[in-house]
Design a protein around this motif. Structure first.
Motif, PDB file in Angstrom:
ATOM      1  N   ARG A 165       0.885  -1.264  -0.017  1.00 22.27           N
ATOM      2  CA  ARG A 165       0.052   0.080  -0.056  1.00 22.27           C
ATOM      3  C   ARG A 165       0.965   1.383   0.032  1.00 22.27           C
ATOM      4  O   ARG A 165       0.526   2.328  -1.002  1.00 22.27           O
ATOM      5  CB  ARG A 165      -1.011  -0.007   1.142  1.00 22.27           C
ATOM      6  CG  ARG A 165      -1.749   1.331   1.312  1.00 22.27           C
ATOM      7  CD  ARG A 165      -2.288   1.858   0.391  1.00 22.27           C
ATOM      8  NE  ARG A 165      -3.468   0.770  -0.126  1.00 22.27           N
ATOM      9  CZ  ARG A 165      -4.225   0.953  -1.249  1.00 22.27           C
ATOM     10  NH1 ARG A 165      -4.017   1.931  -2.085  1.00 22.27           N
ATOM     11  NH2 ARG A 165      -5.071   0.092  -1.466  1.00 22.27           N
ATOM     12  N   ALA A 166       2.093   1.134   0.748  1.00 21.02           N
ATOM     13  CA  ALA A 166       2.873   2.324   1.019  1.00 21.02           C
ATOM     14  C   ALA A 166       3.584   2.592  -0.500  1.00 21.02           C
ATOM     15  O   ALA A 166       3.482   3.681  -1.055  1.00 21.02           O
ATOM     16  CB  ALA A 166       4.015   2.012   1.908  1.00 21.02           C
ATOM     17  N   ALA A 167       3.855   1.602  -1.230  1.00 16.06           N
ATOM     18  CA  ALA A 167       4.443   1.664  -2.818  1.00 16.06           C
ATOM     19  C   ALA A 167       3.219   2.001  -3.653  1.00 16.06           C
ATOM     20  O   ALA A 167       3.609   3.048  -4.275  1.00 16.06           O
ATOM     21  CB  ALA A 167       4.979   0.271  -2.913  1.00 16.06           C
ATOM     22  N   ILE A 168       2.168   1.659  -3.626  1.00 21.26           N
ATOM     23  CA  ILE A 168       1.310   1.912  -4.499  1.00 21.26           C
ATOM     24  C   ILE A 168       0.780   3.286  -4.401  1.00 21.26           C
ATOM     25  O   ILE A 168       0.603   4.362  -5.184  1.00 21.26           O
ATOM     26  CB  ILE A 168       0.045   1.008  -4.425  1.00 21.26           C
ATOM     27  CG1 ILE A 168       0.471  -0.295  -4.782  1.00 21.26           C
ATOM     28  CG2 ILE A 168      -1.151   1.645  -5.110  1.00 21.26           C
ATOM     29  CD1 ILE A 168      -0.702  -1.411  -4.406  1.00 21.26           C
ATOM     30  N   ASP A 169       0.654   3.992  -3.051  1.00 23.57           N
ATOM     31  CA  ASP A 169       0.428   5.383  -2.940  1.00 23.57           C
ATOM     32  C   ASP A 169       1.301   6.424  -3.213  1.00 23.57           C
ATOM     33  O   ASP A 169       0.965   7.466  -3.425  1.00 23.57           O
ATOM     34  CB  ASP A 169       0.546   5.533  -1.435  1.00 23.57           C
ATOM     35  CG  ASP A 169      -0.971   4.859  -0.618  1.00 23.57           C
ATOM     36  OD1 ASP A 169      -1.804   4.594  -1.463  1.00 23.57           O
ATOM     37  OD2 ASP A 169      -1.142   4.824   0.507  1.00 23.57           O
ATOM     38  N   GLN A 170       2.521   5.773  -3.664  1.00 24.74           N
ATOM     39  CA  GLN A 170       3.506   6.696  -4.332  1.00 24.74           C
ATOM     40  C   GLN A 170       3.128   7.141  -5.875  1.00 24.74           C
ATOM     41  O   GLN A 170       3.383   8.006  -6.267  1.00 24.74           O
ATOM     42  CB  GLN A 170       4.735   5.930  -4.450  1.00 24.74           C
ATOM     43  CG  GLN A 170       5.455   5.849  -3.002  1.00 24.74           C
ATOM     44  CD  GLN A 170       6.930   5.093  -3.108  1.00 24.74           C
ATOM     45  OE1 GLN A 170       7.760   5.820  -3.639  1.00 24.74           O
ATOM     46  NE2 GLN A 170       6.884   3.952  -2.775  1.00 24.74           N
ATOM     47  N   LEU A 171       2.329   6.132  -6.354  1.00 19.58           N
ATOM     48  CA  LEU A 171       1.928   6.542  -7.629  1.00 19.58           C
ATOM     49  C   LEU A 171       1.007   7.790  -7.711  1.00 19.58           C
ATOM     50  O   LEU A 171       0.210   7.806  -6.960  1.00 19.58           O
ATOM     51  CB  LEU A 171       1.250   5.333  -8.338  1.00 19.58           C
ATOM     52  CG  LEU A 171       2.143   4.184  -8.223  1.00 19.58           C
ATOM     53  CD1 LEU A 171       1.477   2.752  -8.834  1.00 19.58           C
ATOM     54  CD2 LEU A 171       3.320   4.243  -9.037  1.00 19.58           C
ATOM     55  N   THR A 172       1.061   8.455  -8.937  1.00 18.01           N
ATOM     56  CA  THR A 172       0.187   9.654  -9.092  1.00 18.01           C
ATOM     57  C   THR A 172      -1.121   8.804  -9.801  1.00 18.01           C
ATOM     58  O   THR A 172      -1.106   7.641 -10.335  1.00 18.01           O
ATOM     59  CB  THR A 172       0.707  10.422 -10.276  1.00 18.01           C
ATOM     60  OG1 THR A 172       0.785   9.654 -11.579  1.00 18.01           O
ATOM     61  CG2 THR A 172       2.016  11.068  -9.841  1.00 18.01           C
ATOM     62  N   GLU A 173      -2.126   9.581  -9.916  1.00 17.55           N
ATOM     63  CA  GLU A 173      -3.447   9.055 -10.484  1.00 17.55           C
ATOM     64  C   GLU A 173      -3.058   8.475 -11.908  1.00 17.55           C
ATOM     65  O   GLU A 173      -3.685   7.470 -12.349  1.00 17.55           O
ATOM     66  CB  GLU A 173      -4.430  10.139 -10.468  1.00 17.55           C
ATOM     67  CG  GLU A 173      -5.957   9.485 -10.964  1.00 17.55           C
ATOM     68  CD  GLU A 173      -6.915  10.685 -10.817  1.00 17.55           C
ATOM     69  OE1 GLU A 173      -8.043  10.456 -11.400  1.00 17.55           O
ATOM     70  OE2 GLU A 173      -6.713  11.753 -10.352  1.00 17.55           O
ATOM     71  N   ARG A 174      -2.477   9.243 -12.681  1.00 15.19           N
ATOM     72  CA  ARG A 174      -2.155   8.868 -14.004  1.00 15.19           C
ATOM     73  C   ARG A 174      -1.125   7.629 -14.088  1.00 15.19           C
ATOM     74  O   ARG A 174      -1.409   6.524 -14.796  1.00 15.19           O
ATOM     75  CB  ARG A 174      -1.538   9.828 -14.794  1.00 15.19           C
ATOM     76  CG  ARG A 174      -1.092   9.482 -16.450  1.00 15.19           C
ATOM     77  CD  ARG A 174      -2.667   8.828 -17.007  1.00 15.19           C
ATOM     78  NE  ARG A 174      -3.600   9.713 -17.045  1.00 15.19           N
ATOM     79  CZ  ARG A 174      -4.044  10.303 -18.230  1.00 15.19           C
ATOM     80  NH1 ARG A 174      -3.446  10.482 -19.266  1.00 15.19           N
ATOM     81  NH2 ARG A 174      -5.078  11.190 -18.216  1.00 15.19           N
ATOM     82  N   GLU A 175      -0.187   7.372 -13.230  1.00 17.89           N
ATOM     83  CA  GLU A 175       0.554   6.331 -13.185  1.00 17.89           C
ATOM     84  C   GLU A 175      -0.466   5.028 -12.608  1.00 17.89           C
ATOM     85  O   GLU A 175       0.076   3.869 -13.253  1.00 17.89           O
ATOM     86  CB  GLU A 175       1.631   6.445 -12.087  1.00 17.89           C
ATOM     87  CG  GLU A 175       2.808   7.400 -12.775  1.00 17.89           C
ATOM     88  CD  GLU A 175       3.932   7.899 -11.683  1.00 17.89           C
ATOM     89  OE1 GLU A 175       4.697   8.538 -12.126  1.00 17.89           O
ATOM     90  OE2 GLU A 175       3.476   7.534 -10.611  1.00 17.89           O
ATOM     91  N   SER A 176      -1.089   5.219 -11.892  1.00 16.97           N
ATOM     92  CA  SER A 176      -2.225   4.203 -11.536  1.00 16.97           C
ATOM     93  C   SER A 176      -2.948   3.695 -12.500  1.00 16.97           C
ATOM     94  O   SER A 176      -3.024   2.383 -12.834  1.00 16.97           O
ATOM     95  CB  SER A 176      -3.026   4.642 -10.245  1.00 16.97           C
ATOM     96  OG  SER A 176      -2.375   4.805  -9.147  1.00 16.97           O
ATOM     97  N   GLU A 177      -3.429   4.773 -13.378  1.00 13.48           N
ATOM     98  CA  GLU A 177      -4.250   4.521 -14.703  1.00 13.48           C
ATOM     99  C   GLU A 177      -3.387   3.417 -15.531  1.00 13.48           C
ATOM    100  O   GLU A 177      -3.832   2.407 -16.018  1.00 13.48           O
ATOM    101  CB  GLU A 177      -4.827   5.522 -15.200  1.00 13.48           C
ATOM    102  CG  GLU A 177      -5.954   6.443 -14.572  1.00 13.48           C
ATOM    103  CD  GLU A 177      -6.386   7.470 -15.200  1.00 13.48           C
ATOM    104  OE1 GLU A 177      -7.385   7.762 -15.470  1.00 13.48           O
ATOM    105  OE2 GLU A 177      -5.223   8.279 -15.809  1.00 13.48           O
TER     106      GLU A 177
END
Length: 237
Positions: A165-177
């Motif tokens: 979760r900590a790693a994923i939270d580093q991603l921007t909204e566009r990076e998550s997309e």
């Protein structure tokens, strides 16, 4: 085999390939295919994982084209050993129905997989791309592989851990997309079309995802997306 010449006039050695398959006819076919491409050189062949390990030590190939089902030592075990003890990159060849084993190969360190009925020109390009440091996922197999992996996992195994979760939270909204689309098996060009951006922009986002998540290649990115719980069951459909 003679060395190939790059566009700038510099001499480049061909990609050194090790063919690993327990069927001699299959190895002969690939060897013949690669022999007519000056960019490739088959340095050795092996009929099982044990022989493959010895060939890697002797010939130090750039790319190992690896089958999965073989006697003595299968492709999964051989891949794990090769990745741990050499700089050779392993590209798996598989058939439909090998989903669980392909996922295991990716976890063992293979940088990609293709179907055995892949178009010959695509196969040669894939080997060269693999040697250049790229990772390859056959879109036809990506979804079944991930679906099988999710089906075999319990709910708590795919729940997002605090570390993930900590790693994923580093991603921007566009990076998550972008991560979500890559995990569905889309190429950079397809992701670009989906998000109405340029392929170069997608490539930048993929590189950023890899850096933030501490992953080495696109294959690991897809596996992480599902095994971490970032992608829920059914999202790969």
């Amino acid at each position: 085999m003679s060395e190939s010449t790059g566009s700038a006039g510099t001499t480049e050695r061909p990609v050194r390939v090790l063919l690993v398959d327990d069927q001699q006819l299959v190895r002969a076919g690939f060897s013949l295919l690669f022999s007519v491409d000056p960019r490739l050189e088959v340095v050795a062949e092996a009929s099982d994982g044990v022989a493959a390990l010895q060939a890697v030590r002797t010939h130090a190939p750039d790319v190992v084209l690896m089958d999965i089902e073989m006697p003595r030592m299968n492709g999964i075990e051989a891949t794990r050993e090769i990745v741990a003890s050499s700089s050779s990159r392993v590209l798996m060849l598989t058939t439909f129905g090998d989903e669980e084993k392909v996922l295991a190969c990716l976890q063992a360190g293979a940088v990609g997989f293709l179907l055995k009925n892949t178009d010959p020109s695509h196969l040669t390009d894939a080997v060269i791309s693999t040697a250049a440091g790229h990772s390859l996922l056959a879109p036809e197999v990506t979804r079944p592989v991930i679906t099988r992996g999710l089906e075999s996992a319990s709910a708590d195994q795919v729940a997002i851990s605090p570390a993930n979760r900590a790693a994923i939270d580093q991603l921007t909204e566009r990076e998550s997309e972008v991560l979500r689309l890559v995990a569905r098996g889309l190429s950079n060009a397809e992701v670009a079309a989906e998000l109405f951006v340029g392929p170069a922009t997608v490539k930048t986002h993929v590189s950023s995802c890899l850096a933030k998540l501490g992953l080495a290649n696109r294959v690991q990115l897809v596996v992480f997306a599902f095994e971490s719980g970032f992608m829920a069951a059914g999202e790969g459909d």
